[in-house]
Design a protein around this motif. Structure first.
Motif, PDB file in Angstrom:
ATOM      1  N   ILE A 120      16.885 -17.519 -54.079  1.00 31.16           N
ATOM      2  CA  ILE A 120      18.208 -18.017 -53.643  1.00 31.16           C
ATOM      3  C   ILE A 120      18.184 -19.550 -53.566  1.00 31.16           C
ATOM      4  N   VAL A 121      17.032 -20.099 -53.201  1.00 30.15           N
ATOM      5  CA  VAL A 121      16.923 -21.560 -53.022  1.00 30.15           C
ATOM      6  C   VAL A 121      16.495 -22.244 -54.326  1.00 30.15           C
ATOM      7  N   ALA A 122      15.450 -21.687 -54.951  1.00 24.38           N
ATOM      8  CA  ALA A 122      14.984 -22.254 -56.228  1.00 24.38           C
ATOM      9  C   ALA A 122      15.821 -21.649 -57.356  1.00 24.38           C
ATOM     10  N   ARG A 150      21.083 -21.722 -61.136  1.00 23.22           N
ATOM     11  CA  ARG A 150      22.508 -21.530 -61.422  1.00 23.22           C
ATOM     12  C   ARG A 150      23.405 -22.273 -60.422  1.00 23.22           C
ATOM     13  N   MET A 151      22.799 -22.780 -59.333  1.00 26.96           N
ATOM     14  CA  MET A 151      23.676 -23.445 -58.368  1.00 26.96           C
ATOM     15  C   MET A 151      24.187 -24.779 -58.935  1.00 26.96           C
ATOM     16  N   ASN A 152      25.327 -25.203 -58.409  1.00 27.80           N
ATOM     17  CA  ASN A 152      25.971 -26.408 -58.924  1.00 27.80           C
ATOM     18  C   ASN A 152      25.311 -27.654 -58.329  1.00 27.80           C
ATOM     19  N   ARG A 153      24.508 -28.315 -59.151  1.00 28.74           N
ATOM     20  CA  ARG A 153      23.826 -29.539 -58.708  1.00 28.74           C
ATOM     21  C   ARG A 153      24.415 -30.775 -59.382  1.00 28.74           C
ATOM     22  N   LYS A 154      25.558 -30.577 -60.033  1.00 27.08           N
ATOM     23  CA  LYS A 154      26.042 -31.620 -60.950  1.00 27.08           C
ATOM     24  C   LYS A 154      27.175 -32.478 -60.416  1.00 27.08           C
ATOM     25  N   ARG A 155      27.598 -32.248 -59.172  1.00 24.64           N
ATOM     26  CA  ARG A 155      28.810 -32.933 -58.722  1.00 24.64           C
ATOM     27  C   ARG A 155      28.659 -34.455 -58.750  1.00 24.64           C
ATOM     28  N   LYS A 156      29.771 -35.071 -59.154  1.00 23.93           N
ATOM     29  CA  LYS A 156      29.831 -36.535 -59.137  1.00 23.93           C
ATOM     30  C   LYS A 156      30.482 -36.975 -57.826  1.00 23.93           C
ATOM     31  N   CYS A 163      20.223 -33.434 -50.098  1.00 25.95           N
ATOM     32  CA  CYS A 163      20.381 -32.330 -51.058  1.00 25.95           C
ATOM     33  C   CYS A 163      21.257 -32.801 -52.221  1.00 25.95           C
ATOM     34  N   CYS A 164      20.828 -33.871 -52.856  1.00 23.50           N
ATOM     35  CA  CYS A 164      21.682 -34.576 -53.824  1.00 23.50           C
ATOM     36  C   CYS A 164      21.768 -33.906 -55.190  1.00 23.50           C
ATOM     37  N   GLY A 165      20.992 -32.822 -55.402  1.00 14.54           N
ATOM     38  CA  GLY A 165      21.049 -32.145 -56.696  1.00 14.54           C
ATOM     39  C   GLY A 165      20.589 -33.059 -57.811  1.00 14.54           C
ATOM     40  N   GLU A 166      21.381 -33.166 -58.856  1.00 11.26           N
ATOM     41  CA  GLU A 166      21.008 -34.032 -59.989  1.00 11.26           C
ATOM     42  C   GLU A 166      21.221 -35.519 -59.674  1.00 11.26           C
ATOM     43  N   ILE A 201      17.935 -37.370 -51.754  1.00  6.10           N
ATOM     44  CA  ILE A 201      16.762 -36.524 -51.549  1.00  6.10           C
ATOM     45  C   ILE A 201      17.110 -35.084 -51.894  1.00  6.10           C
ATOM     46  N   ASP A 202      16.178 -34.437 -52.577  1.00  7.78           N
ATOM     47  CA  ASP A 202      16.351 -33.017 -52.903  1.00  7.78           C
ATOM     48  C   ASP A 202      14.976 -32.371 -53.023  1.00  7.78           C
ATOM     49  N   LEU A 203      14.988 -31.073 -52.734  1.00  2.00           N
ATOM     50  CA  LEU A 203      13.782 -30.261 -52.832  1.00  2.00           C
ATOM     51  C   LEU A 203      13.271 -30.187 -54.271  1.00  2.00           C
ATOM     52  N   VAL A 204      14.204 -30.229 -55.207  1.00  2.00           N
ATOM     53  CA  VAL A 204      13.885 -29.978 -56.605  1.00  2.00           C
ATOM     54  C   VAL A 204      14.091 -31.257 -57.415  1.00  2.00           C
ATOM     55  N   ASP A 205      13.144 -31.534 -58.281  1.00  2.00           N
ATOM     56  CA  ASP A 205      13.233 -32.728 -59.116  1.00  2.00           C
ATOM     57  C   ASP A 205      14.075 -32.434 -60.365  1.00  2.00           C
ATOM     58  N   VAL A 226      26.401 -32.193 -49.518  1.00  2.00           N
ATOM     59  CA  VAL A 226      27.412 -31.333 -50.134  1.00  2.00           C
ATOM     60  C   VAL A 226      26.781 -30.015 -50.567  1.00  2.00           C
ATOM     61  N   HIS A 227      27.189 -28.958 -49.878  1.00  2.00           N
ATOM     62  CA  HIS A 227      26.706 -27.586 -50.140  1.00  2.00           C
ATOM     63  C   HIS A 227      25.183 -27.498 -50.209  1.00  2.00           C
ATOM     64  N   GLY A 228      24.514 -28.295 -49.388  1.00  2.00           N
ATOM     65  CA  GLY A 228      23.052 -28.264 -49.359  1.00  2.00           C
ATOM     66  C   GLY A 228      22.516 -27.471 -48.177  1.00  2.00           C
ATOM     67  N   LEU A 229      23.157 -27.623 -47.004  1.00  2.00           N
ATOM     68  CA  LEU A 229      22.626 -26.974 -45.796  1.00  2.00           C
ATOM     69  C   LEU A 229      22.637 -25.452 -45.934  1.00  2.00           C
ATOM     70  N   TYR A 232      21.291 -23.720 -47.958  1.00  2.00           N
ATOM     71  CA  TYR A 232      20.007 -23.235 -48.501  1.00  2.00           C
ATOM     72  C   TYR A 232      18.816 -23.677 -47.663  1.00  2.00           C
ATOM     73  N   VAL A 233      19.098 -24.440 -46.619  1.00  2.00           N
ATOM     74  CA  VAL A 233      18.016 -24.954 -45.773  1.00  2.00           C
ATOM     75  C   VAL A 233      17.715 -23.928 -44.683  1.00  2.00           C
ATOM     76  N   GLY A 234      16.438 -23.784 -44.332  1.00  2.00           N
ATOM     77  CA  GLY A 234      16.054 -22.872 -43.261  1.00  2.00           C
ATOM     78  C   GLY A 234      16.485 -23.433 -41.915  1.00  2.00           C
TER      79      GLY A 234
HETATM   80  C1  LIG Z   1      24.481 -26.364 -54.404  1.00  4.87           C
HETATM   81  S1  LIG Z   1      23.304 -27.631 -54.687  1.00  4.87           S
HETATM   82  C2  LIG Z   1      24.303 -29.071 -54.357  1.00  4.87           C
HETATM   83  C3  LIG Z   1      23.739 -30.319 -54.976  1.00  4.87           C
HETATM   84  C4  LIG Z   1      24.619 -31.561 -54.888  1.00  4.87           C
HETATM   85  N1  LIG Z   1      24.872 -31.927 -53.512  1.00  4.87           N
HETATM   86  C5  LIG Z   1      25.907 -31.319 -55.630  1.00  4.87           C
HETATM   87  O1  LIG Z   1      26.899 -30.994 -54.959  1.00  4.87           O
HETATM   88  O2  LIG Z   1      25.904 -31.439 -56.859  1.00  4.87           O
HETATM   89  C6  LIG Z   1      22.256 -27.549 -53.259  1.00  4.87           C
HETATM   90  C7  LIG Z   1      21.043 -28.427 -53.348  1.00  4.87           C
HETATM   91  O3  LIG Z   1      20.289 -28.308 -52.142  1.00  4.87           O
HETATM   92  C8  LIG Z   1      18.916 -28.457 -52.492  1.00  4.87           C
HETATM   93  N2  LIG Z   1      18.092 -27.935 -51.398  1.00  4.87           N
HETATM   94  C9  LIG Z   1      17.953 -26.659 -50.987  1.00  4.87           C
HETATM   95  N3  LIG Z   1      17.115 -26.572 -49.941  1.00  4.87           N
HETATM   96  C10 LIG Z   1      16.706 -27.840 -49.672  1.00  4.87           C
HETATM   97  C11 LIG Z   1      15.835 -28.421 -48.710  1.00  4.87           C
HETATM   98  N4  LIG Z   1      15.202 -27.672 -47.799  1.00  4.87           N
HETATM   99  N5  LIG Z   1      15.647 -29.752 -48.726  1.00  4.87           N
HETATM  100  C12 LIG Z   1      16.287 -30.532 -49.644  1.00  4.87           C
HETATM  101  N6  LIG Z   1      17.120 -30.036 -50.584  1.00  4.87           N
HETATM  102  C13 LIG Z   1      17.342 -28.718 -50.597  1.00  4.87           C
HETATM  103  C14 LIG Z   1      18.801 -27.646 -53.780  1.00  4.87           C
HETATM  104  O4  LIG Z   1      17.652 -27.942 -54.522  1.00  4.87           O
HETATM  105  C15 LIG Z   1      20.090 -28.055 -54.479  1.00  4.87           C
HETATM  106  O5  LIG Z   1      19.891 -29.150 -55.330  1.00  4.87           O
END
Ligand SMILES: C[S@@+](CC[C@H](N)C(=O)[O-])C[C@H]1O[C@@H](n2cnc3c(N)ncnc32)[C@H](O)[C@@H]1O
Length: 230
Positions: A14-16, A19-25, A60-63, A88-92, A126-129, A131-133
């Motif tokens: 669900i976190v990794a 398909r989630m939207n990481r592309k928002r400008k 959770c900045c995505g791309e 900052i984001d979990l995924v590069d 934006v839509h990051g929390l 997925y956070v524990g």
């Molecule tokens: C739906 S995406 C949104 C990305 C970006 N904010 C956007 O709107 O394009 C959620 C992001 O949260 C990141 N993420 C999830 N858990 C995280 C964590 N514990 N710490 C940092 N980033 C996390 C994911 O890798 C993902 O890039």
């Protein structure tokens, strides 16, 4: 129910999830402007009229496209030296930073283990929390980093924060009111102006990645807490 630790959660599908939207400008179609009803560039440009330097932290900045869009704009206008942008984001999966941009940096890591000593004029998540524990730890980190005149805006679904003994789900809403933090339950947005150092008096128990889709329609993570007893 077996709750996941933070380390287990980051490997959850669900976190990794690719398909989630990481592309928002920052603004335009598929943007922070659309999700937050707030245009980051306008806000930062106004700050720049009042102070010499502005800082934007995107959790959770995505791309990283939101930060990149603003970085390009300030570069075109010749005022990069007055701007600091941090993502900052979990995924590069960050988009490359163009060679002419020197006001932006990306960091890889989980929000729950991350901190920083700076103070920011704008903090977005934006839509990051979803997925956070330990969402409250991540939120309190953000709240501490808001500058005196800064603002934090984040998507937050309080339905995904389960607190033992909080029968009617009022605990966090009340805490937000007491600390003058706005929560819009319909839009699921939290907004705070100025620095806060909040003690939630809750102990994080773990996360559930099997709770199904949240209000966005995407599968998300529920976070479990108990009242802290001393
Ligand atoms: C739906 S995406 C949104 C990305 C970006 N904010 C956007 O709107 O394009 C959620 C992001 O949260 C990141 N993420 C999830 N858990 C995280 C964590 N514990 N710490 C940092 N980033 C996390 C994911 O890798 C993902 O890039």
């Amino acid at each position: 129910m077996k709750l996941l630790t933070e380390n287990e959660l980051i490997w959850s599908p669900i976190v990794a999830n690719n398909r989630m939207n990481r592309k928002r400008k920052a603004s335009g179609i598929n943007s922070y402007e659309k999700e937050l009803k707030f245009k980051p560039e306008e806000y930062l440009d106004t700050c720049l009229e009042q102070k010499t330097h502005v800082k934007w932290l995107d959790l959770c900045c995505g791309e990283g496209n939101a930060l990149l869009q603003y970085a390009r704009a300030v570069s075109d206008e010749g005022r990069q030296d007055r701007v600091t942008l941090v993502g900052i984001d979990l995924v590069d999966q960050f988009q490359p930073i163009p060679p002419f941009v020197n006001c932006l940096r990306f960091e890889i890591g989980s929000l729950v283990n991350w901190t920083n000593d700076d103070q920011y004029d704008l903090i977005t998540c934006v839509h990051g929390l979803h997925y956070v524990g330990d969402k409250l730890k991540a939120l309190s980190t953000g709240l501490k980093l808001i500058g005196n005149q800064g603002v934090l805006i984040a998507n937050l679904d309080l339905n995904s924060i389960k607190i033992e003994g909080d029968q009617n789900g009022q605990y966090l809403k009340q805490l937000f009111i007491e600390n003058e933090i706005e929560y819009n339950a319909r839009k699921k947005l939290v907004r705070c102006e100025g620095h806060r150092d909040i003690y939630f008096n809750l102990t994080y128990k773990g996360a559930d990645d099997k709770s199904g889709p949240n209000y966005t329609g995407q599968e998300a993570v529920d976070s479990y807490y108990g009242m802290t007893t001393v």
